[in-house]
Design a protein around this motif. Structure first.
Motif, PDB file in Angstrom:
ATOM      1  N   PRO A  25     -15.263  60.089  44.986  1.00 26.42           N
ATOM      2  CA  PRO A  25     -14.902  58.708  44.650  1.00 26.42           C
ATOM      3  C   PRO A  25     -13.412  58.521  44.338  1.00 26.42           C
ATOM      4  O   PRO A  25     -12.915  57.392  44.352  1.00 26.42           O
ATOM      5  CB  PRO A  25     -15.753  58.416  43.407  1.00 26.42           C
ATOM      6  CG  PRO A  25     -16.875  59.394  43.472  1.00 26.42           C
ATOM      7  CD  PRO A  25     -16.272  60.622  44.062  1.00 26.42           C
ATOM      8  N   PHE A  26     -12.710  59.628  44.069  1.00 26.35           N
ATOM      9  CA  PHE A  26     -11.294  59.549  43.692  1.00 26.35           C
ATOM     10  C   PHE A  26     -10.399  60.310  44.675  1.00 26.35           C
ATOM     11  O   PHE A  26      -9.298  60.723  44.339  1.00 26.35           O
ATOM     12  CB  PHE A  26     -11.108  60.111  42.278  1.00 26.35           C
ATOM     13  CG  PHE A  26     -12.039  59.524  41.259  1.00 26.35           C
ATOM     14  CD1 PHE A  26     -11.892  58.214  40.834  1.00 26.35           C
ATOM     15  CD2 PHE A  26     -13.103  60.266  40.755  1.00 26.35           C
ATOM     16  CE1 PHE A  26     -12.759  57.656  39.895  1.00 26.35           C
ATOM     17  CE2 PHE A  26     -13.979  59.723  39.823  1.00 26.35           C
ATOM     18  CZ  PHE A  26     -13.810  58.413  39.397  1.00 26.35           C
ATOM     19  N   GLN A  81     -11.826  55.217  34.857  1.00 25.78           N
ATOM     20  CA  GLN A  81     -11.336  56.445  35.480  1.00 25.78           C
ATOM     21  C   GLN A  81     -10.310  56.117  36.570  1.00 25.78           C
ATOM     22  O   GLN A  81      -9.276  56.789  36.693  1.00 25.78           O
ATOM     23  CB  GLN A  81     -12.499  57.256  36.059  1.00 25.78           C
ATOM     24  CG  GLN A  81     -13.359  57.917  34.994  1.00 25.78           C
ATOM     25  CD  GLN A  81     -14.528  58.675  35.584  1.00 25.78           C
ATOM     26  OE1 GLN A  81     -15.467  58.073  36.088  1.00 25.78           O
ATOM     27  NE2 GLN A  81     -14.462  59.992  35.529  1.00 25.78           N
ATOM     28  N   GLU A  82     -10.576  55.074  37.349  1.00 23.27           N
ATOM     29  CA  GLU A  82      -9.603  54.634  38.361  1.00 23.27           C
ATOM     30  C   GLU A  82      -8.308  54.179  37.702  1.00 23.27           C
ATOM     31  O   GLU A  82      -7.209  54.494  38.178  1.00 23.27           O
ATOM     32  CB  GLU A  82     -10.181  53.491  39.192  1.00 23.27           C
ATOM     33  CG  GLU A  82     -11.047  53.940  40.344  1.00 23.27           C
ATOM     34  CD  GLU A  82     -11.038  52.941  41.488  1.00 23.27           C
ATOM     35  OE1 GLU A  82     -10.985  53.365  42.656  1.00 23.27           O
ATOM     36  OE2 GLU A  82     -11.089  51.727  41.202  1.00 23.27           O
ATOM     37  N   LEU A  83      -8.434  53.466  36.593  1.00 23.44           N
ATOM     38  CA  LEU A  83      -7.251  53.007  35.856  1.00 23.44           C
ATOM     39  C   LEU A  83      -6.425  54.198  35.384  1.00 23.44           C
ATOM     40  O   LEU A  83      -5.186  54.164  35.432  1.00 23.44           O
ATOM     41  CB  LEU A  83      -7.704  52.152  34.662  1.00 23.44           C
ATOM     42  CG  LEU A  83      -6.609  51.529  33.797  1.00 23.44           C
ATOM     43  CD1 LEU A  83      -5.780  50.527  34.606  1.00 23.44           C
ATOM     44  CD2 LEU A  83      -7.217  50.840  32.574  1.00 23.44           C
ATOM     45  N   GLY A 128      -6.796  63.773  46.613  1.00 20.31           N
ATOM     46  CA  GLY A 128      -6.526  64.368  47.914  1.00 20.31           C
ATOM     47  C   GLY A 128      -7.586  65.331  48.393  1.00 20.31           C
ATOM     48  O   GLY A 128      -7.369  66.069  49.356  1.00 20.31           O
ATOM     49  N   THR A 129      -8.739  65.370  47.734  1.00 20.48           N
ATOM     50  CA  THR A 129      -9.839  66.248  48.145  1.00 20.48           C
ATOM     51  C   THR A 129     -11.164  65.634  47.714  1.00 20.48           C
ATOM     52  O   THR A 129     -11.201  64.812  46.787  1.00 20.48           O
ATOM     53  CB  THR A 129      -9.697  67.647  47.524  1.00 20.48           C
ATOM     54  OG1 THR A 129     -10.774  68.479  47.982  1.00 20.48           O
ATOM     55  CG2 THR A 129      -9.752  67.577  46.009  1.00 20.48           C
ATOM     56  N   ASP A 130     -12.223  66.037  48.407  1.00 17.36           N
ATOM     57  CA  ASP A 130     -13.558  65.609  47.984  1.00 17.36           C
ATOM     58  C   ASP A 130     -14.406  66.803  47.579  1.00 17.36           C
ATOM     59  O   ASP A 130     -15.624  66.694  47.422  1.00 17.36           O
ATOM     60  CB  ASP A 130     -14.251  64.808  49.079  1.00 17.36           C
ATOM     61  CG  ASP A 130     -14.384  65.585  50.381  1.00 17.36           C
ATOM     62  OD1 ASP A 130     -14.016  66.776  50.402  1.00 17.36           O
ATOM     63  OD2 ASP A 130     -14.852  64.994  51.375  1.00 17.36           O
ATOM     64  N   GLU A 131     -13.757  67.939  47.400  1.00 16.87           N
ATOM     65  CA  GLU A 131     -14.468  69.130  46.947  1.00 16.87           C
ATOM     66  C   GLU A 131     -14.798  69.030  45.461  1.00 16.87           C
ATOM     67  O   GLU A 131     -13.994  68.511  44.678  1.00 16.87           O
ATOM     68  CB  GLU A 131     -13.637  70.389  47.194  1.00 16.87           C
ATOM     69  CG  GLU A 131     -13.441  70.732  48.664  1.00 16.87           C
ATOM     70  CD  GLU A 131     -12.700  72.038  48.843  1.00 16.87           C
ATOM     71  OE1 GLU A 131     -12.441  72.721  47.826  1.00 16.87           O
ATOM     72  OE2 GLU A 131     -12.384  72.375  50.001  1.00 16.87           O
ATOM     73  N   VAL A 132     -15.961  69.533  45.086  1.00 18.86           N
ATOM     74  CA  VAL A 132     -16.367  69.516  43.678  1.00 18.86           C
ATOM     75  C   VAL A 132     -15.434  70.406  42.867  1.00 18.86           C
ATOM     76  O   VAL A 132     -15.185  71.557  43.232  1.00 18.86           O
ATOM     77  CB  VAL A 132     -17.824  69.995  43.536  1.00 18.86           C
ATOM     78  CG1 VAL A 132     -18.195  70.177  42.067  1.00 18.86           C
ATOM     79  CG2 VAL A 132     -18.778  69.005  44.207  1.00 18.86           C
ATOM     80  N   TYR A 133     -14.892  69.881  41.776  1.00 18.87           N
ATOM     81  CA  TYR A 133     -14.079  70.685  40.864  1.00 18.87           C
ATOM     82  C   TYR A 133     -15.017  71.511  39.990  1.00 18.87           C
ATOM     83  O   TYR A 133     -15.937  70.963  39.384  1.00 18.87           O
ATOM     84  CB  TYR A 133     -13.208  69.792  39.981  1.00 18.87           C
ATOM     85  CG  TYR A 133     -11.874  69.420  40.583  1.00 18.87           C
ATOM     86  CD1 TYR A 133     -11.667  69.426  41.958  1.00 18.87           C
ATOM     87  CD2 TYR A 133     -10.805  69.051  39.762  1.00 18.87           C
ATOM     88  CE1 TYR A 133     -10.440  69.087  42.501  1.00 18.87           C
ATOM     89  CE2 TYR A 133      -9.567  68.709  40.294  1.00 18.87           C
ATOM     90  CZ  TYR A 133      -9.397  68.724  41.664  1.00 18.87           C
ATOM     91  OH  TYR A 133      -8.178  68.388  42.213  1.00 18.87           O
ATOM     92  N   GLU A 175     -26.643  62.950  39.837  1.00 12.04           N
ATOM     93  CA  GLU A 175     -27.653  61.897  40.005  1.00 12.04           C
ATOM     94  C   GLU A 175     -27.819  61.101  38.713  1.00 12.04           C
ATOM     95  O   GLU A 175     -27.934  59.873  38.726  1.00 12.04           O
ATOM     96  CB  GLU A 175     -28.986  62.518  40.422  1.00 12.04           C
ATOM     97  CG  GLU A 175     -30.090  61.497  40.659  1.00 12.04           C
ATOM     98  CD  GLU A 175     -31.412  62.143  41.034  1.00 12.04           C
ATOM     99  OE1 GLU A 175     -32.408  61.395  41.167  1.00 12.04           O
ATOM    100  OE2 GLU A 175     -31.471  63.377  41.185  1.00 12.04           O
ATOM    101  N   PHE A 176     -27.826  61.814  37.597  1.00 15.93           N
ATOM    102  CA  PHE A 176     -27.977  61.157  36.296  1.00 15.93           C
ATOM    103  C   PHE A 176     -26.819  60.193  36.047  1.00 15.93           C
ATOM    104  O   PHE A 176     -27.027  59.035  35.662  1.00 15.93           O
ATOM    105  CB  PHE A 176     -28.030  62.220  35.202  1.00 15.93           C
ATOM    106  CG  PHE A 176     -28.147  61.674  33.803  1.00 15.93           C
ATOM    107  CD1 PHE A 176     -29.381  61.448  33.228  1.00 15.93           C
ATOM    108  CD2 PHE A 176     -27.002  61.397  33.049  1.00 15.93           C
ATOM    109  CE1 PHE A 176     -29.488  60.947  31.931  1.00 15.93           C
ATOM    110  CE2 PHE A 176     -27.103  60.895  31.758  1.00 15.93           C
ATOM    111  CZ  PHE A 176     -28.343  60.673  31.207  1.00 15.93           C
ATOM    112  N   LEU A 177     -25.586  60.675  36.237  1.00 12.03           N
ATOM    113  CA  LEU A 177     -24.411  59.843  35.957  1.00 12.03           C
ATOM    114  C   LEU A 177     -24.353  58.621  36.872  1.00 12.03           C
ATOM    115  O   LEU A 177     -23.757  57.600  36.507  1.00 12.03           O
ATOM    116  CB  LEU A 177     -23.131  60.669  36.096  1.00 12.03           C
ATOM    117  CG  LEU A 177     -22.938  61.781  35.059  1.00 12.03           C
ATOM    118  CD1 LEU A 177     -21.675  62.575  35.344  1.00 12.03           C
ATOM    119  CD2 LEU A 177     -22.899  61.218  33.640  1.00 12.03           C
ATOM    120  N   ASN A 178     -24.963  58.706  38.039  1.00 13.06           N
ATOM    121  CA  ASN A 178     -24.978  57.579  38.972  1.00 13.06           C
ATOM    122  C   ASN A 178     -26.063  56.560  38.660  1.00 13.06           C
ATOM    123  O   ASN A 178     -26.116  55.503  39.296  1.00 13.06           O
ATOM    124  CB  ASN A 178     -25.161  58.084  40.405  1.00 13.06           C
ATOM    125  CG  ASN A 178     -23.944  58.817  40.926  1.00 13.06           C
ATOM    126  OD1 ASN A 178     -22.821  58.550  40.498  1.00 13.06           O
ATOM    127  ND2 ASN A 178     -24.145  59.744  41.851  1.00 13.06           N
TER     128      ASN A 178
END
Length: 437
Positions: free
Chosen positions: A333-334, A228-230, A339-344, A210-213
């Motif tokens: 977001p990436f 980060q996308e770059l 290839g996943t949306d699971e939290v690392y 939430e903070f980073l957003n």
């Protein structure tokens, strides 16, 4: 005239002899014990070295305390814990630097330097020089660490500073350490000053996301995300540079080079805000892979994921994963790159073959302590520091118990008292002044 002088001298000498014979009391000269001699009286100090003076200290000592590995089971043996004592005067305040990691300097910290006072620096159990050859991981708890510190403080106070005020202080994980010590041993010192320390309630505390957003401006957040996308768009090239660097420097990653580059890119947003990076320094879309890589590593570094660094930081990861909490990385977001949306997460950082569930109680107990009975504590934070996402929150009655919190606008993880404006610095030091008098 000479005869009169001679007779008078004989008279005085005779009176002195008579006085001595009458009183029969020898003159006794009492020598004050040196600091070294006093330290040698402490039973669990096993080694003392007097080093060259540093900062404003008149004397500088390196001490080694023999401490129980487990206070609930003394049969497990002991370990040696490194402590530094910067001695200035035995009547001045003592600022106790509680390290969350190893000791990194002999020099005075901000508070000891400001007051030109004494400083006691305690290395955290199982870090750097205070690390036994084989760590019994379950004995690395915030309570055992607090007991270490209480033992040392009590012993030093008794023999060197019986009348001095003692103030604990710590930075980041050292702030967590200071909070825990204050909770377990509230009478051990007179007050404490905590810098930029999180109070996490979960292993992967979602307040970080939430903070980073929401931190900073929309333009700054967009710049971070776009970079980060770059990086992901240039992932293959960045991985090749990382592989070449690894060969040159002898680096490796437990989870492999593929995950290494992904974790580094994902860490960028947290590190960007933690260390106060200027968004103007972010490379543009037409930057070369070498330029992209340089900026990425300048911000994130190699010291969080690389095998040797992880081994050195293993006690940190253990504490974070079992009691003190950390964060994870949102991958949604990436997803098109990963290839996943699971939290690392950081479970991979547990010691090999060892795992333990996260215990939510210790940090909740500290929160309850701060909300109800804690006294004379002052907290310093930077507004934009990513670790401020889980900063201590004080309730309405906190000031009555002399609990205070100061946040430097747009400040980062390097925020100290000196970074506030003069008026705010004076306010902060007025509070500390009242504690050290």
């Amino acid at each position: 005239m000479n005869k009169i002088k001679f007779n008078f001298s004989i008279l005085v000498f005779s009176l002195l002899i008579i006085g001595c014979k009458t009183q029969q009391q020898p003159i006794v000269v009492i020598k004050k014990a040196s600091t070294f001699e006093k330290l040698a009286q402490i039973k669990n100090i096993v080694k003392i070295e007097k080093n060259a003076p540093v900062s404003h200290f008149d004397e500088n000592y390196e001490l080694w305390f023999e401490q129980p590995i487990d206070y609930s089971d003394l049969s497990k043996g002991t370990f040696r814990q490194k402590v530094l004592l910067g001695f200035e005067n035995d009547t001045l305040p003592v600022f106790v630097e509680l390290q969350g990691y190893g000791i990194y300097t002999e020099k005075s910290g901000e508070l000891a330097n400001h007051y030109k006072a004494n400083q006691l620096t305690i290395e955290h159990r199982y870090f750097n020089n205070s690390r036994p050859e084989n760590i019994a991981w379950n004995t690395l708890t915030i309570e055992n660490a607090a007991r270490d510190q209480a033992n040392i403080i009590s012993a030093i106070r008794e023999v060197i500073y019986p009348t001095s005020k003692f103030i604990t202080t710590g930075i980041s994980k050292g702030c967590q350490t200071t909070m825990a010590h204050r909770k377990f041993f509230p009478e051990n010192v007179d007050a404490c000053v905590c810098y930029v320390g999180p109070l996490n309630y979960e292993r992967e505390d979602p307040r970080v996301y939430e903070f980073l957003n929401n931190v900073g401006t929309q333009q700054e957040r967009d710049s971070v995300f776009n970079f980060q996308e770059l990086c992901f768009e240039n992932r293959s090239a960045l991985k090749k540079i990382l592989e070449d660097t690894a060969k040159e420097r002898g680096m490796s990653w437990e989870f492999g080079i593929e995950k290494a580059i992904d974790y580094t890119i994902l860490e960028y947003s947290f590190a960007f805000w933690q260390w106060g990076t200027d968004s103007k320094n972010i490379p543009s879309k037409d930057a070369t892979p070498q330029e992209i890589y340089k900026h990425l590593i300048d911000v994130v570094g190699y010291g969080f994921f690389e095998t040797k660094a992880v081994d050195d930081l293993q006690p940190y990861f253990w504490a974070a994963l079992t009691q003190q909490g950390i964060y994870g990385y949102q991958t949604a977001p990436f997803k098109k790159y990963i290839g996943t949306d699971e939290v690392y997460k950081f479970e991979w950082a547990f010691p090999e073959g060892v795992y333990k569930e996260y215990d939510t109680r210790p940090m909740q107990e500290i929160k309850s302590f701060l909300d109800s009975t804690a006294e004379r504590m002052l907290f310093i934070y930077g507004e934009y520091d990513a670790w401020s996402s889980t900063a201590v929150e004080l309730n309405k009655g906190a000031n009555k118990r002399e609990l205070y919190k100061f946040v430097k606008p747009k400040g980062d993880h390097t925020t100290r008292i000196k970074n506030f404006n003069k008026e705010k610095q004076q306010t902060i030091y007025d509070i500390i002044d009242s504690w050290v008098k």
